[in-house]
Design a protein around this motif. Sequence first.
Motif, mmCIF file in Angstrom:
data_model
loop_
_atom_site.group_PDB
_atom_site.id
_atom_site.type_symbol
_atom_site.label_atom_id
_atom_site.label_comp_id
_atom_site.label_asym_id
_atom_site.label_seq_id
_atom_site.Cartn_x
_atom_site.Cartn_y
_atom_site.Cartn_z
ATOM 1 N N GLU A 1 0.826 -1.204 0.000
ATOM 2 C CA GLU A 1 0.000 0.000 0.000
ATOM 3 C C GLU A 1 0.863 1.257 0.000
ATOM 4 O O GLU A 1 1.850 1.351 0.732
ATOM 5 C CB GLU A 1 -0.915 -0.008 1.221
ATOM 6 N N GLY A 2 0.479 2.219 -0.839
ATOM 7 C CA GLY A 2 1.213 3.471 -0.950
ATOM 8 C C GLY A 2 2.220 3.495 -2.082
ATOM 9 O O GLY A 2 2.724 4.568 -2.440
ATOM 10 N N THR A 3 2.523 2.346 -2.669
ATOM 11 C CA THR A 3 3.511 2.291 -3.746
ATOM 12 C C THR A 3 2.988 2.963 -5.011
ATOM 13 O O THR A 3 1.845 2.732 -5.423
ATOM 14 C CB THR A 3 3.869 0.828 -4.065
ATOM 15 N N LEU A 4 3.809 3.795 -5.636
ATOM 16 C CA LEU A 4 3.447 4.434 -6.902
ATOM 17 C C LEU A 4 3.683 3.460 -8.045
ATOM 18 O O LEU A 4 4.740 2.832 -8.130
ATOM 19 C CB LEU A 4 4.281 5.693 -7.129
ATOM 20 N N VAL A 5 2.711 3.331 -8.938
ATOM 21 C CA VAL A 5 2.817 2.406 -10.065
ATOM 22 C C VAL A 5 2.165 3.018 -11.305
ATOM 23 O O VAL A 5 1.413 3.988 -11.212
ATOM 24 C CB VAL A 5 2.121 1.052 -9.755
ATOM 25 N N CYS A 6 2.477 2.425 -12.443
ATOM 26 C CA CYS A 6 1.721 2.667 -13.664
ATOM 27 C C CYS A 6 0.974 1.380 -13.991
ATOM 28 O O CYS A 6 1.562 0.293 -13.928
ATOM 29 C CB CYS A 6 2.650 3.042 -14.821
ATOM 30 N N VAL A 7 -0.317 1.483 -14.300
ATOM 31 C CA VAL A 7 -1.120 0.294 -14.567
ATOM 32 C C VAL A 7 -1.588 0.309 -16.018
ATOM 33 O O VAL A 7 -1.882 1.359 -16.580
ATOM 34 C CB VAL A 7 -2.328 0.192 -13.610
ATOM 35 N N LYS A 8 -1.663 -0.887 -16.591
ATOM 36 C CA LYS A 8 -2.036 -0.997 -18.001
ATOM 37 C C LYS A 8 -3.552 -1.061 -18.156
ATOM 38 O O LYS A 8 -4.229 -1.866 -17.507
ATOM 39 C CB LYS A 8 -1.413 -2.241 -18.623
ATOM 40 N N ILE A 9 -4.095 -0.188 -19.022
ATOM 41 C CA ILE A 9 -5.514 -0.191 -19.380
ATOM 42 C C ILE A 9 -5.607 -0.934 -20.713
ATOM 43 O O ILE A 9 -5.310 -0.383 -21.779
ATOM 44 C CB ILE A 9 -6.072 1.237 -19.510
ATOM 45 N N ASP A 10 -5.998 -2.190 -20.665
ATOM 46 C CA ASP A 10 -5.910 -3.058 -21.836
ATOM 47 C C ASP A 10 -6.732 -2.572 -23.012
ATOM 48 O O ASP A 10 -6.272 -2.599 -24.167
ATOM 49 C CB ASP A 10 -6.343 -4.481 -21.458
ATOM 50 N N ASP A 11 -7.980 -2.132 -22.757
ATOM 51 C CA ASP A 11 -8.848 -1.796 -23.884
ATOM 52 C C ASP A 11 -8.374 -0.574 -24.657
ATOM 53 O O ASP A 11 -8.740 -0.372 -25.817
ATOM 54 C CB ASP A 11 -10.296 -1.615 -23.423
ATOM 55 N N LYS A 12 -7.529 0.263 -24.020
ATOM 56 C CA LYS A 12 -6.978 1.436 -24.702
ATOM 57 C C LYS A 12 -5.487 1.280 -25.019
ATOM 58 O O LYS A 12 -4.906 2.142 -25.684
ATOM 59 C CB LYS A 12 -7.186 2.684 -23.849
ATOM 60 N N ASN A 13 -4.884 0.193 -24.507
ATOM 61 C CA ASN A 13 -3.459 -0.066 -24.693
ATOM 62 C C ASN A 13 -2.605 1.119 -24.235
ATOM 63 O O ASN A 13 -1.681 1.554 -24.925
ATOM 64 C CB ASN A 13 -3.147 -0.403 -26.156
ATOM 65 N N ILE A 14 -2.935 1.645 -23.050
ATOM 66 C CA ILE A 14 -2.176 2.749 -22.471
ATOM 67 C C ILE A 14 -1.877 2.432 -21.014
ATOM 68 O O ILE A 14 -2.414 1.471 -20.446
ATOM 69 C CB ILE A 14 -2.941 4.086 -22.533
ATOM 70 N N TYR A 15 -1.010 3.233 -20.407
ATOM 71 C CA TYR A 15 -0.727 3.135 -18.976
ATOM 72 C C TYR A 15 -1.188 4.408 -18.280
ATOM 73 O O TYR A 15 -1.037 5.509 -18.821
ATOM 74 C CB TYR A 15 0.764 2.930 -18.726
ATOM 75 N N GLU A 16 -1.750 4.240 -17.089
ATOM 76 C CA GLU A 16 -2.187 5.372 -16.286
ATOM 77 C C GLU A 16 -1.401 5.393 -14.972
ATOM 78 O O GLU A 16 -1.007 4.344 -14.450
ATOM 79 C CB GLU A 16 -3.686 5.271 -15.975
ATOM 80 N N ARG A 17 -1.220 6.577 -14.427
ATOM 81 C CA ARG A 17 -0.537 6.725 -13.146
ATOM 82 C C ARG A 17 -1.476 6.335 -12.003
ATOM 83 O O ARG A 17 -2.665 6.636 -12.054
ATOM 84 C CB ARG A 17 -0.056 8.161 -12.959
ATOM 85 N N ALA A 18 -0.895 5.713 -10.974
ATOM 86 C CA ALA A 18 -1.729 5.249 -9.866
ATOM 87 C C ALA A 18 -0.873 5.034 -8.621
ATOM 88 O O ALA A 18 0.353 5.096 -8.673
ATOM 89 C CB ALA A 18 -2.435 3.939 -10.246
ATOM 90 N N PHE A 19 -1.549 4.788 -7.501
ATOM 91 C CA PHE A 19 -0.857 4.284 -6.316
ATOM 92 C C PHE A 19 -1.698 3.161 -5.721
ATOM 93 O O PHE A 19 -2.918 3.115 -5.890
ATOM 94 C CB PHE A 19 -0.594 5.391 -5.281
#
Length: 401
Positions: free
Chosen positions: A278-296
Motif C-alpha cells: 500500500e502506498g507504492t506508486l505504479v503505472c497500470v495498463k488499461i488493456d482496452d486502450k493499450n495505455i498506462y495510467e498513473r496510480a498508487f
Amino acid sequence: MEEIERMVAELSIDSFEVESMHWVEVTHIIDPFTFYIRLNKYKSFIQILESMEPTTKCTCLNLHDLVIFNMGHSCGARKYIRGRISSILTGDDFMECEIFAIDYGFSEKLIPIEYIWECSQDLAKTPPLAYDCQLANCYPIRSEFFSLDTVNAFRYYASIEPIKMKVLGKKPHKLLVDLIISIPESIATLLAIGGYSMLGYYYDPIAWSPIVGQKRMFFNFKKLTVDEIIHVKYLSGDSTREFHVAEVSDFKKHLNEVDFISFYARREFSLSPVHLIEGTLVCVKIDDKNIYERAFIKKVTKPKESAIVQLVDWGRDEEFPVGKMKYMSSQCLRTPVLSIYCKVEESQACDSGLEDMLFIGNEFNITMKKLGHEFECPNTVAISHRVDLDEARALCEVNYE
C-alpha cells in the motif's frame, strides 16, 4: 594467522561481485543508508583477536595510527580490538583518544592512553574487516532522514537471526546490498510493510547494476488558491461529498501526456510481487486502450497477486493484478496530478439539483472555498455556471464517442 592474512588480502570492496551472496554479521548501524557488516567466516579470527593480550604499550600517538585498544576498559573487561585514531585530546597529565574500530565500524571516544597498545606488523597487514553498506530499496518517509523508530526496527531485524547479504551494486567506498533473513521478504521490504520506510525501485545512478533504488518519489499536485474560479470537467464520484474534477485546459493537455506516460511505463520493469505494498506508486495498463495510467496502491486484496489502485488522474479506484503494474518512472511525474479532489460546501449540500450535474464529462465552474490536501482531504468548493443538462449530455456523447 598466515591463512587469515591470505583470505583477507584478497578481499576488498572491489572484489565483491554484484549478485554475489554472503553470510554476514551486522556489526554497527547508524541508519539504513550507513551500516557496517563483517563476513561470518572471519568470526574465529575476531574471537582470537579480542582475547589476545597485547604487549607493547604506546608511548607516542599520532592521528591515523593503527592501534590495539581495550574496548571493555570502562567496565573492567578485556576485549581487544583494532582501531585507527581519529582524534587526540591532551592535558597536563592525561591523553585520551577517539578511535574508529576498523573491524566493527563504530567509534569509541575518550580511550585513555594506558588502554592503548601498538598494533603488531602482522595485524597491521590485515585489511579492515568491516564494510560500509547501504540498504537498497529503502528510503525515508517524506524526509531526508530516517526516524529513530526506523533505525530501531532495522536493528531488531538485523539481530534476530543469521543474515545473508546480496550485493546489488557498488559505490567508491560503499556496498549497495539487500539483507535477507529466513522469511521471504527482505529487511527493506519488512521495514516498508511496517510503515518505517518507503521502497525505491531503481539503482542510484552511480551504482553498477540496473534495478534497485532511487529516492522515494511523490506525485505533484496542482497549486490552488482560495476564491479561485476554475472551469472544470467532471471525472468521477457519486455524491456532492466526494468527487473528482479536472480543469478543462489541463484535461486537454493530459490527453497528450498519456502517450508520454505510456511510453516510459512500457520501458520499466514489471512490479515484483513482494513490492505490492500500500502506498507504492505504479503505472497500470488499461488493456482496452493499450495505455498506462498513473496510480498508487490503495489496498492489497490478495498479497503478491492483486490490489485496488487509485487512478490518480481520474480519481477512480479499480482492482488490478500485479502483472498489469509497472514501476513508476520519474519521467512520468513531470506533470501534476490531473484530478482535483472536491466536496461541495455546506450551503450548497442541500441542493438536490447538484447531484444531477455530476456525470462524467459535464463542465461547470467551481470556486475554491477551503483548500484540502491531496487525496487525504477534499477541497471545499461552490459550484456555479450550470449548463443545460440535456445540452451537456449531448455534447459529452459527441466528445466521448
